[in-house]
Design an enzyme around this catalytic site. Structure first.
Site, PDB file in Angstrom:
ATOM      1  CG  HIS A  67      32.399  52.652  22.925  1.00 22.31           C
ATOM      2  ND1 HIS A  67      32.517  50.819  23.773  1.00 22.31           N
ATOM      3  CD2 HIS A  67      31.481  52.346  22.964  1.00 22.31           C
ATOM      4  CE1 HIS A  67      32.197  50.381  23.161  1.00 22.31           C
ATOM      5  NE2 HIS A  67      31.006  50.600  22.322  1.00 22.31           N
ATOM      6  CB  CYS A 188      28.652  46.053  18.583  1.00 21.21           C
ATOM      7  SG  CYS A 188      30.167  47.588  18.663  1.00 21.21           S
TER       8      CYS A 188
END
Length: 654
Positions: A67, A188
């Site tokens: 991503h 994250c």
């Protein structure tokens, strides 16, 4: 916004042509550009790889979620891709990836897009959903599967919200809950996928184990489900699964377990069980509003974590430098001697990297103890442990050992790291009460000057003389080992490599061998010890590969597929490939592997097989001093372990 709004049939690849990670990323990126999702492929691919370097997005169970979020992206979209044969994506579990979700979000993505992305990520912890996705053959089926799953999830969340509201009303009357409450935070670095997957995994683990789990997420859309003071007060303990800093002061006095966000995804039940069993460490706030999410452990576990922090940062220097040096010896032997340009270049490059091994080890042990202020004195202390006198860069001449004639070496470097780290901890306590007006002096003047001065004094007058003599004694002992004692030592080291397959025993054996190798890379005995740990680490994956191939009725379909992968992992000295087998049947897999590894290690000592390289498996076999012996030791050890395991295991249908 619904998940179907960020999925589109035009952004789906139902059969990837790619066969490796780089090809897969490029193939998906090409489609992103072709569909107008991305306006600059090069910039986009760079951002994808930048995220992969932080930690792999191959999260395990055959799923990868590469991503990115930047200006090269035009719209929020999830590209879905399938690979029937599977692709090595450096996944956390070592297994090939079959399902890819390439998530894109533009810099200006609003919260509705990010909420949809978060919901999609949360759904991917459902194994039934994954099975349906693998079986799908048309893009429209993928959208239908997610739509149905989202509807079910919405209904489940609505019911849970109603239940929670009723429970809160009940708690207001009774001020207690039947189930123990665990709170936590997941986060994250990019905050698009892993944050929400860890949240869902921990909540599901709590439901399974009879605990109520409430998770605060810190993702791209900001903090969601923020924990209240009352929830924290009532909680049995706290789980932090985060790769970035989170607010920690509020957890002062609570039992806490912390680790990276992937721990929340891969071992949620273990984390919940540990909190319920009271295995967390009591967290004490140091006064900072934000701290690293990783809680400080205590006792021997803390020492182990600190040592492992140093070793993990050291290994690239050992492996890269050691292998280049070993290749240079081949060039010297077969391609013209020590004066050839190839030898000089390779040897110097390897030697330069290898020279940083002990300083980096010491620096990051110190950093694990005293944080950033301890990095510099740890590095200098480690450097002082590597030499006792010398000239560096021509203009810099140093004598860093008071009375010894040998460097303190690997052990001295470990001591330097712990000394520098705890000196900084002491300085922080000593100067804790300074007025705020001079607070800025601590990181700029007080810590650097005093920590370096005190570390250097201890190294110069105490550590280097003591460990220099000890290091010289150990080196002399190893170099004068008789064959019998050498066989015993190599058998023990190789056997240790399979006891926990990457855990403390495995690391202790590797550190011992690599330490001997670091002290004297030209030592024949050190090369034999390196060969022993290498073959010991190769036996377990090879044994499970052989056993699952020849005793098929003793293994599940998934284990037989993993066994095929273990041929490559064993060849490459990646012991961790055997972990799924050991986790499923530890009482048989581990003893079998230990016996086979010990046999292989004994053969290394008996045949005087030396490998002057710290990693590489059979890829570095041309460097071995006894190439046939190297292969023979691994083959015999692996067959012994495989046969024991094959006859010992019970058929899966019984």
């Amino acid at each position: 916004m619904r998940i179907k709004d960020i999925l589109n049939p035009e952004s789906m690849i139902m059969s990837l042509k790619a066969t490796n990670k780089e090809e897969a990323i490029n193939e998906m990126a090409d489609l992103e550009v072709a569909t107008g999702v991305v306006n600059d492929k090069d910039e986009f691919v760079k951002s994808i790889w930048a995220r992969e370097k932080q930690s792999t997005t191959g999260i395990g169970e055959g799923i990868a979620m590469p991503h990115a979020r930047n200006k090269s992206i035009n719209k929020a979209r999830v590209l879905f891709a399938k690979s029937d044969q599977g692709i090595d994506f450096d996944s956390l579990d070592g297994q090939p990836v079959h399902l890819f979700f390439m998530i894109t979000a533009p810099d200006g993505a609003d919260n509705t897009h990010l909420q949809a992305l978060a919901k999609l990520s949360g759904l991917l912890v459902n194994p039934d959903l994954i099975a349906k996705l693998k079986a799908a053959t048309k893009p429209e089926e993928i959208i239908d599967i997610f739509t149905a799953a989202e509807d079910a999830k919405d209904a489940e969340e609505k019911a849970a919200a109603e239940k929670a509201a009723a429970k809160k009303a009940e708690e207001a009357k009774e001020d207690k809950s039947d189930k123990p409450l665990i709170v936590g935070v997941t986060a994250c670095i990019n905050g698009i996928a892993h944050t929400y997957m860890a949240e869902q995994a921990l909540i599901k683990a709590g439901e399974k184990l009879g605990a109520e789990v409430r998770i605060e997420t810190n993702g791209s859309e900001g903090v969601k489900h923020e924990l209240t003071a009352d929830e924290i007060k009532r909680a049995k303990g706290v789980i932090i699964a985060s790769d970035k800093k989170v607010k920690m002061a509020r957890f002062d006095g609570k039992e806490l377990i912390a680790g990276p966000v992937v721990d929340g995804i891969n071992k949620p039940e273990e984390l919940v069980k540990d909190i319920l069993a009271g295995k967390g460490s009591v967290y004490h706030d140091s006064g900072n509003s934000e701290e690293a999410s990783e809680a400080k452990a205590s006792g021997l576990h803390a020492v182990y974590q600190q040592l492992m922090n140093g070793i993990s940062h050291m290994l690239p220097f050992v492996i890269g430098g050691g292998i280049l040096m070993a290749i240079s010896f081949l060039v010297e032997q077969y391609m013209g001697g020590a004066k050839t340009e190839a030898f000089v270049f390779l040897n110097n490059a390897g030697s330069m990297a290898f020279a940083f091994m002990v300083p980096v080890l010491a620096a990051y042990i110190a950093e694990a103890i005293g944080d950033a202020p301890a990095l510099m004195p740890g590095f200098v202390g480690g450097f002082m442990a590597t030499v006792y006198k010398g000239s560096f860069g021509g203009a810099y001449v140093a004598s860093v050992n008071h009375s010894a004639n040998s460097a303190a070496g690997f052990l001295g470097g470990i001591a330097a790291g712990f000394i520098a780290g705890y000196i900084v901890v002491g300085l922080k306590k000593l100067f804790k009460g300074l007025p705020k007006s001079v607070e800025g002096m601590k990181p700029m003047l007080i810590y650097p000057i005093l920590s370096l001065l005190l570390t250097a004094l201890v190294m110069f007058f105490i550590i280097n003389p003591i460990f220099g003599a000890l290091n010289a004694g150990i080196t002399a002992f190893l170099n004068h080992l008789g064959t019998g004692n050498l066989v015993l030592l190599t058998a023990i080291l190789a056997g240790m490599m399979s006891i926990d397959m990457g855990g403390p025993f495995n690391k202790a054996a590797y550190v011992f061998a690599s330490g001997a190798f670091a002290n004297d890379p030209n030592s024949k005995t050190a090369a034999i010890l390196m060969a022993a740990v290498m073959v010991g680490g190769m036996v377990a994956p090879f044994a499970t590969a052989i056993s699952s191939a020849f005793f098929k009725n003793k293994f599940t379909d998934e284990e037989r597929k993993a066994g095929i992968t273990n041929w490559i992992l064993g060849f490459s000295f990646i012991t961790e490939g055997a972990i799924p087998f050991a986790a499923a049947d530890p009482s048989r897999v581990i003893p079998s592997s230990v016996i086979g590894s010990a046999v292989a290690g004994a053969l290394v000592g008996l045949l005087h097989v030396g490998v002057p390289a710290p990693h590489g498996g059979f890829w570095v076999s041309p460097l071995a001093t006894n190439i046939p012996g190297y292969f023979l030791a691994v083959i015999i050890g692996s067959i012994v372990a495989a046969v024991i395991l094959g006859f010992w295991k019970k058929p899966v249908n019984k």
